[in-house]
Design an enzyme around this catalytic site. Structure first.
Site, mmCIF file in Angstrom:
data_model
loop_
_atom_site.group_PDB
_atom_site.id
_atom_site.type_symbol
_atom_site.label_atom_id
_atom_site.label_comp_id
_atom_site.label_asym_id
_atom_site.label_seq_id
_atom_site.Cartn_x
_atom_site.Cartn_y
_atom_site.Cartn_z
ATOM 1 N N HIS A 1 7.331 18.256 41.516
ATOM 2 C CA HIS A 1 6.227 18.981 40.547
ATOM 3 C C HIS A 1 6.848 20.038 40.284
ATOM 4 O O HIS A 1 6.849 20.907 41.345
ATOM 5 C CB HIS A 1 4.983 19.149 41.114
ATOM 6 C CG HIS A 1 3.867 19.667 40.273
ATOM 7 N ND1 HIS A 1 3.634 18.620 38.952
ATOM 8 C CD2 HIS A 1 2.962 20.603 40.261
ATOM 9 C CE1 HIS A 1 2.697 19.593 38.385
ATOM 10 N NE2 HIS A 1 2.207 20.519 39.156
ATOM 11 N N SER B 1 2.434 22.830 34.995
ATOM 12 C CA SER B 1 1.423 22.179 35.292
ATOM 13 C C SER B 1 0.272 22.380 34.185
ATOM 14 O O SER B 1 0.170 22.165 33.146
ATOM 15 C CB SER B 1 0.984 22.312 36.735
ATOM 16 O OG SER B 1 0.059 21.327 37.318
ATOM 17 N N ASP C 1 7.002 12.776 38.611
ATOM 18 C CA ASP C 1 6.296 13.981 39.080
ATOM 19 C C ASP C 1 4.878 13.310 39.309
ATOM 20 O O ASP C 1 4.034 12.752 38.738
ATOM 21 C CB ASP C 1 6.066 15.011 37.958
ATOM 22 C CG ASP C 1 5.434 16.172 38.179
ATOM 23 O OD1 ASP C 1 4.325 15.968 38.981
ATOM 24 O OD2 ASP C 1 5.674 17.218 37.577
#
Length: 484
Positions: free
Chosen positions: A448, A206, A419
């Site tokens: 995710h 991320s 995602d």
């Protein structure tokens, strides 16, 4: 429910590069790390390192960076160290190696590396920052509320302005200009030197993908193998990075809609289209009349967060059903554990994203963005595009690091196709920016977090092989879906 939302939200959870990368690669004066067994992380050692607050003044004030290490399980196979980052920004990473091991990090990777966890500057057990946020400000800290009308943007702007002022007036305001991704990357290289390593590899998820991209841009010759998993675009969490949530949820939502439609016990719809209609209808109803303290903005927020992982679908569906029928909400036992200090987590996030780039300062820009994204991405776009405290932040002290294609071809991008937090479009943009330095492996999966966190053997094998042997696919690769 407000307490549960605070837990969920807190869990999700730069010098110009031209002519600088070579200078950035010089080894800094090594500091000392004294290791001891971590009292809170089984099997790990913990330590700390002093680093400059401002790298433009390396002999000035210092701050502390908290570090953990899980040693290689096979020293004879050890290649070096693997820095890890769970994302955020604002998320503590000292315990992330242990979390990766618990999630099933392959033994071959554990053999090849000492796993290094770091609380980035401003976060957790590193020298922390604060904005003196209230519980309500913490809940809204990661993502602004959904703006039903243009006036909602103006109203939230007043709150965002207040938050920015609190950060600027807090007891940690002396750190405010220097809590940036570029400085966090410089901290990583200080840790590398302190550990006595010629190079270091990196695995970031991320926001950690932006940190990894900045790290290998500033230090191309001392970063080894770099994995960017669930990637932001190459400019990080700027205003467009935040707006990507709207697109991401639109692309992810069909997975949940199909799942819910196949389970009539939740009574959310017999087809995916009906489930989508239920979401829009329930959100509108809650906008007009909250149920059990949950308004439309909170409903949209927890639905977005729950979409991060298929394993949260039952809780998401049960929560919808309870709200629709005005029944007691389910116990939130499937949510991530709260940050040790949620206020610090949100404050550190704001410090970082606001220092990384200049955000538009005119409220009208955000009103226009919200109006556009409410139409383009009706599920969540009017939240993702809403105004942030960064609109009222002081200007960054240095320009953003420009991610480019100069440097060794040692980057692998791993990505799920659907995602919600970092959509595939961002990974593709990062891939283009890195050029021949990178190859991407993406899978027909939702959620995710890809490597380790999804069941796709094709993707997991590609990342594992790269970390262990250095071999990457010759070209970008797509992997078919696999069931959990």
């Amino acid at each position: 429910m407000r307490k549960a939302l605070a837990m969920i939200v807190t869990a999700v959870a730069a010098l110009a590069v031209t002519g600088v990368a070579h200078a950035e690669s010089r080894d800094a004066a090594p500091g000392a790390v004294s290791w001891e067994q971590c009292p809170d992380i089984p099997g790990a050692e913990c330590g700390a390192l002093r680093v400059p607050l401002d790298y433009r003044n390396p002999d000035g004030r210092t701050i502390e960076i908290a570090i953990s290490r899980i040693r290689s399980t096979a020293p004879e196979k050890r290649r070096g160290v693997l820095f890890t980052n769970p994302g955020g920004p604002g998320v503590a990473g000292r315990d992330f190696p242990a979390a990766l091991v618990a999630e099933g990090l392959p033994r071959s990777v554990r053999d090849a590396y000492d796993l290094i966890g770091i609380d980035p500057r401003g976060v957790g057990r590193s020298t922390p920052v604060t904005c003196d946020l209230t519980p309500e400000q913490i809940i809204r800290g990661n993502i602004p509320p959904y703006a039903v009308t243009p006036d909602d943007v103006t109203a939230w702007a007043r709150q965002a302005h207040r938050i920015a002022g609190q950060c600027a007036a807090s007891t940690s305001a002396w750190m405010l200009p220097h809590v940036s991704t570029a400085n966090a990357a410089r901290d990583l290289d200080r840790v590398r030197v302190a550990l006595g390593e010629r190079t270091a590899s990196f695995l970031g998820y991320s926001y950690g993908t932006y940190l990894g991209a900045v790290y290998t841009t500033l230090f191309p010759h001392t970063t080894d193998r770099v994995v960017l998993d669930s990637s932001l675009h190459e400019k990080g969490w700027d205003v467009d990075g935040g707006r990507a949530y709207g697109r991401g949820f639109e692309e992810r939502f069909p997975d949940f809609a199909a799942w819910a439609a196949a389970r009539p016990e939740y009574r959310l719809g017999r087809t995916p289209a009906q489930v989508r209609a239920t979401y829009l209808d329930l959100a509108g109803r809650l906008d007009r009349a909250p149920v059990q303290g949950v308004d439309g903005a909170s409903f949209r927020l927890f639905s977005f967060i729950y979409s991060y992982d298929d394993r949260r679908f039952p809780l998401m569906a049960a929560s919808w059903k309870a709200l629709a029928e005005n029944q007691p909400l389910p116990v939130v036992d499937a949510a991530p554990a709260p940050a040790p200090d949620p206020e610090n987590a949100i404050a550190a996030r704001l410090h970082t994203v606001c220092a990384d780039s200049r955000w538009p300062t005119a409220v009208g820009v955000y009103r226009a963005n919200v109006a556009a994204d409410r139409i383009r991405y009706p599920l969540f776009g009017a939240a993702a595009a809403n105004i942030q405290p960064c609109a009222f932040w002081r200007d960054p002290v240095e320009p953003p690091v420009r991610i480019g294609d100069r440097g060794p071809a040692t980057v692998l991008i791993a990505q799920n196709d659907r995602d919600p937090g970092t959509p595939l479009s961002g990974a593709r943009s990062m891939r283009r920016a890195l050029g021949d330095r990178a190859v991407m492996v993406h899978a027909d999966q939702g959620g995710h977090g890809a490597f380790v966190f999804t069941p796709n053997r094709c993707l997991n094998t590609a990342v594992e092989s790269f970390l262990v042997t250095g071999e990457r696919p010759a070209h970008d690769r797509w992997c078919r879906a696999e069931a959990r």
